[in-house]
Design an enzyme around this catalytic site. Structure first.
Site, PDB file in Angstrom:
ATOM      1  N   LYS A  52     -21.794  20.495   8.054  1.00 48.55           N
ATOM      2  CA  LYS A  52     -21.436  20.307   6.667  1.00 48.55           C
ATOM      3  C   LYS A  52     -21.673  18.873   6.225  1.00 48.55           C
ATOM      4  O   LYS A  52     -21.667  18.580   5.037  1.00 48.55           O
ATOM      5  CB  LYS A  52     -19.941  20.623   6.477  1.00 48.55           C
ATOM      6  CG  LYS A  52     -19.573  22.037   6.867  1.00 48.55           C
ATOM      7  CD  LYS A  52     -18.040  22.218   6.839  1.00 48.55           C
ATOM      8  CE  LYS A  52     -17.678  23.597   7.372  1.00 48.55           C
ATOM      9  NZ  LYS A  52     -16.253  23.702   7.682  1.00 48.55           N
ATOM     10  N   GLY A  53     -21.849  17.976   7.197  1.00 50.91           N
ATOM     11  CA  GLY A  53     -21.846  16.546   6.898  1.00 50.91           C
ATOM     12  C   GLY A  53     -22.922  16.075   5.931  1.00 50.91           C
ATOM     13  O   GLY A  53     -22.726  15.095   5.223  1.00 50.91           O
ATOM     14  N   GLU A 108     -30.087  15.076   7.641  1.00 51.18           N
ATOM     15  CA  GLU A 108     -28.901  14.964   8.494  1.00 51.18           C
ATOM     16  C   GLU A 108     -28.037  13.809   7.989  1.00 51.18           C
ATOM     17  O   GLU A 108     -28.533  12.885   7.337  1.00 51.18           O
ATOM     18  CB  GLU A 108     -29.380  14.746   9.943  1.00 51.18           C
ATOM     19  CG  GLU A 108     -28.323  14.510  10.978  1.00 51.18           C
ATOM     20  CD  GLU A 108     -27.357  15.653  11.207  1.00 51.18           C
ATOM     21  OE1 GLU A 108     -26.714  16.081  10.215  1.00 51.18           O
ATOM     22  OE2 GLU A 108     -27.200  16.091  12.362  1.00 51.18           O
ATOM     23  N   ASP A 112     -26.445   9.645  16.247  1.00 51.55           N
ATOM     24  CA  ASP A 112     -25.635   8.819  17.153  1.00 51.55           C
ATOM     25  C   ASP A 112     -26.286   8.866  18.535  1.00 51.55           C
ATOM     26  O   ASP A 112     -27.159   8.056  18.840  1.00 51.55           O
ATOM     27  CB  ASP A 112     -24.209   9.369  17.140  1.00 51.55           C
ATOM     28  CG  ASP A 112     -23.238   8.571  17.977  1.00 51.55           C
ATOM     29  OD1 ASP A 112     -23.588   7.453  18.395  1.00 51.55           O
ATOM     30  OD2 ASP A 112     -22.109   9.051  18.222  1.00 51.55           O
ATOM     31  N   LYS A 140     -26.871   5.180  14.026  1.00 46.49           N
ATOM     32  CA  LYS A 140     -26.024   4.336  14.884  1.00 46.49           C
ATOM     33  C   LYS A 140     -26.736   4.217  16.222  1.00 46.49           C
ATOM     34  O   LYS A 140     -26.521   5.020  17.117  1.00 46.49           O
ATOM     35  CB  LYS A 140     -24.672   5.037  15.122  1.00 46.49           C
ATOM     36  CG  LYS A 140     -23.654   4.815  14.069  1.00 46.49           C
ATOM     37  CD  LYS A 140     -22.243   5.172  14.499  1.00 46.49           C
ATOM     38  CE  LYS A 140     -22.052   6.537  15.098  1.00 46.49           C
ATOM     39  NZ  LYS A 140     -20.635   6.962  15.068  1.00 46.49           N
ATOM     40  N   PHE A 161     -16.779   4.763  14.133  1.00 48.64           N
ATOM     41  CA  PHE A 161     -16.655   6.143  13.655  1.00 48.64           C
ATOM     42  C   PHE A 161     -16.443   6.076  12.151  1.00 48.64           C
ATOM     43  O   PHE A 161     -15.469   5.505  11.678  1.00 48.64           O
ATOM     44  CB  PHE A 161     -15.520   6.895  14.353  1.00 48.64           C
ATOM     45  CG  PHE A 161     -15.613   8.369  14.072  1.00 48.64           C
ATOM     46  CD1 PHE A 161     -16.522   9.164  14.765  1.00 48.64           C
ATOM     47  CD2 PHE A 161     -14.845   8.953  13.079  1.00 48.64           C
ATOM     48  CE1 PHE A 161     -16.659  10.520  14.474  1.00 48.64           C
ATOM     49  CE2 PHE A 161     -14.976  10.307  12.782  1.00 48.64           C
ATOM     50  CZ  PHE A 161     -15.880  11.084  13.480  1.00 48.64           C
ATOM     51  N   VAL A 162     -17.380   6.635  11.407  1.00 50.01           N
ATOM     52  CA  VAL A 162     -17.373   6.486   9.951  1.00 50.01           C
ATOM     53  C   VAL A 162     -17.094   7.821   9.254  1.00 50.01           C
ATOM     54  O   VAL A 162     -17.369   8.896   9.803  1.00 50.01           O
ATOM     55  CB  VAL A 162     -18.688   5.881   9.419  1.00 50.01           C
ATOM     56  CG1 VAL A 162     -18.847   4.448   9.903  1.00 50.01           C
ATOM     57  CG2 VAL A 162     -19.896   6.716   9.822  1.00 50.01           C
ATOM     58  N   ASP A 168     -16.749  13.722   7.910  1.00 44.67           N
ATOM     59  CA  ASP A 168     -15.313  13.966   8.012  1.00 44.67           C
ATOM     60  C   ASP A 168     -14.728  13.359   9.280  1.00 44.67           C
ATOM     61  O   ASP A 168     -15.440  12.952  10.203  1.00 44.67           O
ATOM     62  CB  ASP A 168     -15.006  15.471   8.003  1.00 44.67           C
ATOM     63  CG  ASP A 168     -15.254  16.107   9.356  1.00 44.67           C
ATOM     64  OD1 ASP A 168     -16.305  15.808   9.965  1.00 44.67           O
ATOM     65  OD2 ASP A 168     -14.399  16.881   9.817  1.00 44.67           O
ATOM     66  N   ARG A 174     -14.295  13.813   3.515  1.00 44.54           N
ATOM     67  CA  ARG A 174     -15.663  14.085   3.060  1.00 44.54           C
ATOM     68  C   ARG A 174     -15.851  13.681   1.600  1.00 44.54           C
ATOM     69  O   ARG A 174     -16.962  13.394   1.163  1.00 44.54           O
ATOM     70  CB  ARG A 174     -15.984  15.585   3.183  1.00 44.54           C
ATOM     71  CG  ARG A 174     -16.090  16.097   4.594  1.00 44.54           C
ATOM     72  CD  ARG A 174     -16.707  17.479   4.601  1.00 44.54           C
ATOM     73  NE  ARG A 174     -16.416  18.221   5.821  1.00 44.54           N
ATOM     74  CZ  ARG A 174     -17.113  18.128   6.942  1.00 44.54           C
ATOM     75  NH1 ARG A 174     -18.127  17.300   7.014  1.00 44.54           N
ATOM     76  NH2 ARG A 174     -16.785  18.845   7.993  1.00 44.54           N
TER      77      ARG A 174
END
Ligand code: 5GP
Length: 191
Positions: A52-53, A108, A112, A140, A161-162, A168, A174
């Site tokens: 969902k990001g 995307e 990471d 990242k 961690f963003v 989310d 979000r």
């Protein structure tokens, strides 16, 4: 209450630092849209948003693409509840469209370790598209495990961690219009 998570406080309480403002993001997304429109002019382009990001990034990017384009979605499992990649990628929702012979651009949110995008690239290549390229809002590089060529990049960020702009943490954040790092102490209160 939502999914067993109590959020009595404002979202900002759980954040340590804003890394990218809404204005910075909007400016870069417009540039990416213009670049993609130039590169794919006259070609049959299918954007594949990764749920969902990438949903907010994709919907903004789409409005800056000025050539005919189709959109489809895939959902894959990556981190689940934890913040470390397991390396195991599973398709939760597959494409509706056939990709054979088409120009595919994967959209995307963040790369990471690279494991998710490597899997997606190989999975899509096996369907014999005309080409597969990758567009990610964030990169990242610090914890990269496998190298994945990124064709369109929004921003390179340090290892944090963003959340926000579609990303989310524990199902929340979000809706923030900017990208921020979470406060590692305070976020524990959400367990
Ligand atoms: P990779 O397989 O490259 O390690 O991880 C890619 C996926 O992990 C992303 O699509 C995203 O879902 C998740 N991810 C990686 N880093 C972050 C982060 O800083 N914040 C959030 N919210 N998700 C992340």
């Amino acid at each position: 209450m939502s999914n067993g998570v109590r959020m009595n406080r404002k979202l900002e309480y759980y954040l340590s630092e804003v890394l990218l403002t809404a204005e910075q993001i909007q400016g870069r997304v417009a540039e990416l849209g213009a670049q993609i429109s130039r590169d794919y002019a006259g070609r049959d382009l299918l954007l594949i948003g990764i749920l969902k990001g990438a949903v907010i990034f994709l919907s903004d990017l789409l409005r800056h693409i000025t050539i005919p384009v189709q959109v489809d979605f895939m959902a894959v499992s990556s981190y689940g509840a934890a913040t470390l990649s397991s390396g195991v990628v599973r398709i939760l929702k597959d494409l509706d469209e056939v990709v054979e012979g088409r120009e595919v651009l994967v959209v995307e949110d963040i790369i990471d370790t690279g494991l998710t995008l490597r899997y997606l690239r190989e999975n899509l290549q096996a369907r014999q598209p005309a080409g597969v390229r990758i567009c990610t809002l964030l990169d990242k590089p610090d914890r990269r495990v496998v190298e994945v060529p990124v064709d369109y990049l929004g921003f390179r960020i340090p290892y944090r961690f963003v959340v926000g702009y579609g990303l989310d943490c524990k199902v929340h954040f979000r809706n923030l219009p900017y990208i921020a790092a979470v406060d590692q102490e305070k976020i524990r209160e959400l367990f």
